[in-house]
Design a protein around this motif. Sequence first.
Motif, PDB file in Angstrom:
ATOM      1  N   GLY A 194       7.806  16.719 -14.393  1.00 59.51           N
ATOM      2  CA  GLY A 194       8.712  15.856 -15.133  1.00 59.51           C
ATOM      3  C   GLY A 194       8.002  15.112 -16.243  1.00 59.51           C
ATOM      4  O   GLY A 194       6.863  15.415 -16.598  1.00 59.51           O
ATOM      5  N   LYS A 219      12.356  11.793 -16.009  1.00 58.95           N
ATOM      6  CA  LYS A 219      13.034  12.959 -15.439  1.00 58.95           C
ATOM      7  C   LYS A 219      12.070  13.658 -14.502  1.00 58.95           C
ATOM      8  O   LYS A 219      10.919  13.916 -14.861  1.00 58.95           O
ATOM      9  CB  LYS A 219      13.477  13.926 -16.535  1.00 58.95           C
ATOM     10  CG  LYS A 219      14.126  15.208 -16.015  1.00 58.95           C
ATOM     11  CD  LYS A 219      14.548  16.117 -17.158  1.00 58.95           C
ATOM     12  CE  LYS A 219      15.092  17.446 -16.656  1.00 58.95           C
ATOM     13  NZ  LYS A 219      16.300  17.291 -15.834  1.00 58.95           N
ATOM     14  N   ASN A 220      12.529  13.936 -13.287  1.00 57.07           N
ATOM     15  CA  ASN A 220      11.709  14.649 -12.313  1.00 57.07           C
ATOM     16  C   ASN A 220      12.538  15.777 -11.710  1.00 57.07           C
ATOM     17  O   ASN A 220      13.710  15.604 -11.390  1.00 57.07           O
ATOM     18  CB  ASN A 220      11.231  13.718 -11.197  1.00 57.07           C
ATOM     19  CG  ASN A 220      10.419  14.456 -10.145  1.00 57.07           C
ATOM     20  OD1 ASN A 220       9.268  14.810 -10.373  1.00 57.07           O
ATOM     21  ND2 ASN A 220      11.024  14.710  -8.995  1.00 57.07           N
ATOM     22  N   ARG A 221      11.908  16.919 -11.596  1.00 62.67           N
ATOM     23  CA  ARG A 221      12.563  18.054 -10.951  1.00 62.67           C
ATOM     24  C   ARG A 221      11.611  18.639  -9.930  1.00 62.67           C
ATOM     25  O   ARG A 221      10.452  18.933 -10.243  1.00 62.67           O
ATOM     26  CB  ARG A 221      12.942  19.132 -11.973  1.00 62.67           C
ATOM     27  CG  ARG A 221      13.523  20.398 -11.333  1.00 62.67           C
ATOM     28  CD  ARG A 221      13.885  21.455 -12.353  1.00 62.67           C
ATOM     29  NE  ARG A 221      14.216  22.728 -11.726  1.00 62.67           N
ATOM     30  CZ  ARG A 221      15.402  23.033 -11.226  1.00 62.67           C
ATOM     31  NH1 ARG A 221      16.374  22.144 -11.272  1.00 62.67           N
ATOM     32  NH2 ARG A 221      15.635  24.217 -10.677  1.00 62.67           N
TER      33      ARG A 221
END
Length: 489
Positions: A194, A219-221
């Motif tokens: 992210g 944002k982290n995935r």
Amino acid sequence: SLSDPTAGAAVVGMGSGNSMTRNIGAISSLHYTFMEKYILSGTYRWEANSSLSAQHRWKGFPSIGAAWHFGDEKIIKKLGFVDLAKLRFSWGRTGNAPSGAFTYLGVFQPVTPGYIDMTAIGPVSIQLDNLKWETVEQTDFGVDFSLFKNRLQITGELYNRVTTDLLQKDIELPSSTGFTKMKFYNSGKLANKGWELILNVEAVRDEDLNLSFNFNFSKNRNEVLELPDNLQFERYNFGNGNYAHRIVEGNPVGSFYGYRYLGVYQNTDETYARDLNGNVIYDLEGEAVVMNNGNRKVYPGDAKYQDIDGNGVIDQYDIVYLGNAMPLFTAGGGFNIRYKAFTLNTFLHGRFGQKVVNRVRISTENMFGTANQSTAVLGRWRNEGDDTDIPRALYGEGYNYLGSDRFVEDASFVRLKMISLKYALPKTFIERLGITRFDVFATIQDVFTWTDYSGQDPEVSLGSNIYMLSEDKANTPRPRRYALGITVN
């Protein structure tokens, strides 16, 4: 415990125990700076933990880092408005050891009663000689700017974290092994990647007036790179309110799997099963086949789900991906303003794109039993032509609320977390009393929330297990809190 021997009783039970753990670590590091602009560093940590067997007890964890203060280069200095400009990179590994004292050791205990007057000994936990460290490898790229005499500060971060040999706890085993569970097990690979952006702006800087803003976006995935070989692909029992729990390579942890909800069957013609080309399916006698939800024939007013395989039966083979519980991105920020003796501070927090299973709606819109229902069911289907997506009422039967996207909602929100007003009494007044500071403040927390989510509180937490299903079970929403106070030095 010991009973009174004079009462003719016996020793019911007695025991004692102790435990010991050992952790050893050695660190070496190198740091080099050239011309105060170029920085290179490295560390190596050698660790051992007594929870692992001899062949896996020791493990090394290296890391390196580099930075370049390119703001000190002549071409950048000539711009005149750059106070700091820095590029940085780091890579490293860390490890997590299993918890407990000598976890890898197999344990035996007496089996009572034994055979006649002899006590038996039996194993209660399996020997784990192959238990290893869980390893986390992370790479970071970052940039830092400070511009216009520190009025604008920017920090950007890009990261990729990969966890291998995931430590899973209390893994159930087949009874044929002679054991019920394994304390720890290494398997699977998980990635978290992210970015994060932080902005601080001092818009006005004056003796009597100061105005500043701060923002952060991230944002982290996460993504399953390798499925743990001991986990089932799917845990699902067909039934109302049930969602499939899957961990699928390439998809995020916390993904939702269920049925596509298409509303209700309006009439008899709509209840006929159709193949993937939209043609009505007929049986051997030439009669139109009627759709089945599970093993139950549907009727007008029943819930309509998408028949993915086109066989006329809604079952586990029609389950699809519905989204995941991880937000697309999160954000926060606020503004601070000071005018003479008054200071106003605010903070907002937002989460966007998170999917939530609204269990409250499942409970209050199912019309399955005698429990209270929400007013939404007043708009349920009763007659052909009713414009509604709520099925008819069926007492104690049917599958009108299978786990589907009907109850999966977007829980995006922006919340005014805090607003605080402070007044500082004039120093010329308080110094006469021997006081250096006297502030009066009022604070309100969790002031207001902007959201389209239908539940009480959109800030639903993730589940505690590896499936991380995010469910709203009617937790008490956050209260609005007020505080009044003084600060005196």
